[in-house]
Design a protein around this motif. Structure first.
Motif, PDB file in Angstrom:
ATOM      1  N   GLU A 242      -9.494  -3.264   0.802  1.00  0.00           N
ATOM      2  CA  GLU A 242      -8.262  -2.867   1.485  1.00  0.00           C
ATOM      3  C   GLU A 242      -7.352  -4.087   1.581  1.00  0.00           C
ATOM      4  O   GLU A 242      -7.751  -5.113   2.130  1.00  0.00           O
ATOM      5  CB  GLU A 242      -8.622  -2.430   2.907  1.00  0.00           C
ATOM      6  CG  GLU A 242      -8.319  -1.041   3.373  1.00  0.00           C
ATOM      7  CD  GLU A 242      -7.162  -0.336   2.762  1.00  0.00           C
ATOM      8  OE1 GLU A 242      -7.364   0.323   1.735  1.00  0.00           O
ATOM      9  OE2 GLU A 242      -6.057  -0.399   3.303  1.00  0.00           O
TER      10      GLU A 242
ATOM     11  N   ARG B 272      -4.299  -4.071   3.161  1.00  0.00           N
ATOM     12  CA  ARG B 272      -3.497  -4.005   4.397  1.00  0.00           C
ATOM     13  C   ARG B 272      -4.388  -3.609   5.561  1.00  0.00           C
ATOM     14  O   ARG B 272      -5.375  -2.906   5.370  1.00  0.00           O
ATOM     15  CB  ARG B 272      -2.385  -2.964   4.261  1.00  0.00           C
ATOM     16  CG  ARG B 272      -1.431  -3.195   3.118  1.00  0.00           C
ATOM     17  CD  ARG B 272      -0.434  -4.274   3.440  1.00  0.00           C
ATOM     18  NE  ARG B 272       0.533  -4.442   2.362  1.00  0.00           N
ATOM     19  CZ  ARG B 272       1.188  -5.573   2.131  1.00  0.00           C
ATOM     20  NH1 ARG B 272       0.968  -6.633   2.881  1.00  0.00           N
ATOM     21  NH2 ARG B 272       2.050  -5.659   1.149  1.00  0.00           N
TER      22      ARG B 272
ATOM     23  N   SER C 295      -4.094   2.179   3.352  1.00  0.00           N
ATOM     24  CA  SER C 295      -2.730   2.065   2.834  1.00  0.00           C
ATOM     25  C   SER C 295      -2.622   2.742   1.472  1.00  0.00           C
ATOM     26  O   SER C 295      -3.602   2.893   0.752  1.00  0.00           O
ATOM     27  CB  SER C 295      -2.346   0.590   2.718  1.00  0.00           C
ATOM     28  OG  SER C 295      -3.173  -0.034   1.768  1.00  0.00           O
ATOM     29  N   GLU C 296      -1.403   3.145   1.137  1.00  0.00           N
ATOM     30  CA  GLU C 296      -1.148   3.827  -0.140  1.00  0.00           C
ATOM     31  C   GLU C 296      -1.484   2.897  -1.306  1.00  0.00           C
ATOM     32  O   GLU C 296      -1.897   3.344  -2.368  1.00  0.00           O
ATOM     33  CB  GLU C 296       0.336   4.216  -0.239  1.00  0.00           C
ATOM     34  CG  GLU C 296       0.845   4.996   0.940  1.00  0.00           C
ATOM     35  CD  GLU C 296       1.079   6.450   0.600  1.00  0.00           C
ATOM     36  OE1 GLU C 296       0.734   6.845  -0.520  1.00  0.00           O
ATOM     37  OE2 GLU C 296       1.600   7.176   1.463  1.00  0.00           O
ATOM     38  N   GLU C 297      -1.311   1.599  -1.024  1.00  0.00           N
ATOM     39  CA  GLU C 297      -1.459   0.624  -2.096  1.00  0.00           C
ATOM     40  C   GLU C 297      -2.805   0.652  -2.774  1.00  0.00           C
ATOM     41  O   GLU C 297      -2.913   0.411  -3.960  1.00  0.00           O
ATOM     42  CB  GLU C 297      -1.273  -0.791  -1.537  1.00  0.00           C
ATOM     43  CG  GLU C 297       0.164  -1.184  -1.412  1.00  0.00           C
ATOM     44  CD  GLU C 297       0.266  -2.553  -0.808  1.00  0.00           C
ATOM     45  OE1 GLU C 297      -0.387  -3.477  -1.309  1.00  0.00           O
ATOM     46  OE2 GLU C 297       1.005  -2.701   0.182  1.00  0.00           O
TER      47      GLU C 297
END
Lengths: 153, 155
Positions: free
Chosen positions: A85, A87, A146-148
């Motif tokens: 992850e 974020r 997060s979308e990232e």
């Protein structure tokens, strides 16, 4: 949003910086005094005995909220260091069962990701003081990722 | 042993109890109101309890601690004029929205059922500036310990 934290996390993951460097960037983790120990691939989180985390002055015992906060913070750091992850994940919900009194001494926690979905991670956290097989609290939580990093499965 | 505090108000008992809890004083918790079975507790914004250094949003764990403490106080209000130590059995929190950055949060906790051994509490957390905005909601149970001398904490 800058990439400073993302870069720091990457450096910790690569071994260029100690894991503690990430903890030092999170004010609440410092507030509680959290430490992280890497044992091979395993991460053990430590909440050192600290009078600012006391809840019951007569026993004395740790504050249930401090122990829960420690477990939640441990899960967040775990997702950042171990699950890719980039974020800080957002807590959707957090459920704690208090099994034994949290005595005024060092407390340890370990996390296990039960399911890492596209957007949601389900994490189980166990905290203990004397031995790992006798947890003082167990918790489970859902985190919004997060979308990232949305993983394609 | 006399464990009653008829001469001390619920609000005063709650405030004395919070003052005795080091972690709650670190969070600067302030009991604003205490009624027959409910309390309102304020937690100010502090840089030290930020959970995400990128957004400066308060950590969910600090909000959890506020709710845990407030739930215990709601139980104390329902048990009044007796005072008992009530450790948490379990608690679940749903984080509805991130609170406004730079401002504190208000927790309203209500003991909706008190049995001989167990305290049942619901709690809601709202934004300081927009008290209609729900930040978190929770439910918890607490054990009534009935230890002799528990009242020393607040007397």
């Amino acid at each position: 949003m800058t990439d400073a934290l993302k870069i720091l996390i990457q450096q910790c993951r690569n071994g260029d910086l100690p894991y503690q460097a990430l903890i030092e960037r999170v004010p609440y983790a410092n507030f509680l005094g959290i430490e992280v120990i890497a044992q091979g691939e395993e991460l053990v989180f430590v909440l050192p005995k600290n009078e600012t985390n006391v809840g019951n002055p007569t026993l004395p015992a740790l504050h249930g909220g401090a122990v829960a906060g420690f477990m939640e913070q441990s899960a967040v750091i775990f997702l950042l260091l171990h699950m890719g992850e980039p974020r800080v994940p957002k807590t959707i919900d957090f459920t704690v069962d208090y099994l034994r009194a949290g005595h005024y001494k060092d407390t340890y926690a370990q996390c296990r990701v039960t399911r890492l979905g596209r957007r949601v991670a389900n994490v189980q956290i166990s905290a203990w003081q004397t031995r790992q097989s006798e947890p003082i609290t167990i918790a489970r939580a859902h985190f919004l990722l997060s979308e990232e990093t949305a993983r394609v499965e | 042993m006399n464990t009653q505090h008829t001469n001390i108000s619920r609000l005063e008992i709650c405030r004395r109890f919070v003052a005795s809890v080091r972690h709650s004083t670190e969070l600067k918790l302030d009991v604003l109101d205490a009624n027959e079975s409910s309390v309102k507790v304020f937690m100010p914004y502090q840089d030290a309890i930020v959970g995400n250094p990128e957004t400066q949003v308060l950590h969910g764990g600090a909000i959890f601690a506020l709710m845990d403490q407030s739930g215990g106080l709601a139980g104390a209000c329902a048990i009044y004029p007796e005072f008992e130590i009530t450790p948490t059995i379990d608690m679940r929190v749903d984080h509805i929205r991130a609170p406004e950055i730079g401002y504190g949060v208000l927790c309203q906790a209500e003991c909706y059922r008190l049995t001989q051994h167990v305290v049942f509490v619901r709690m809601n957390v709202f934004e300081e500036r927009n008290p209609k905005n729900l930040v978190a909601t929770g439910v918890a149970t607490y054990m009534r310990m009935k230890l002799p001398g528990a009242n020393k904490v607040v007397s």
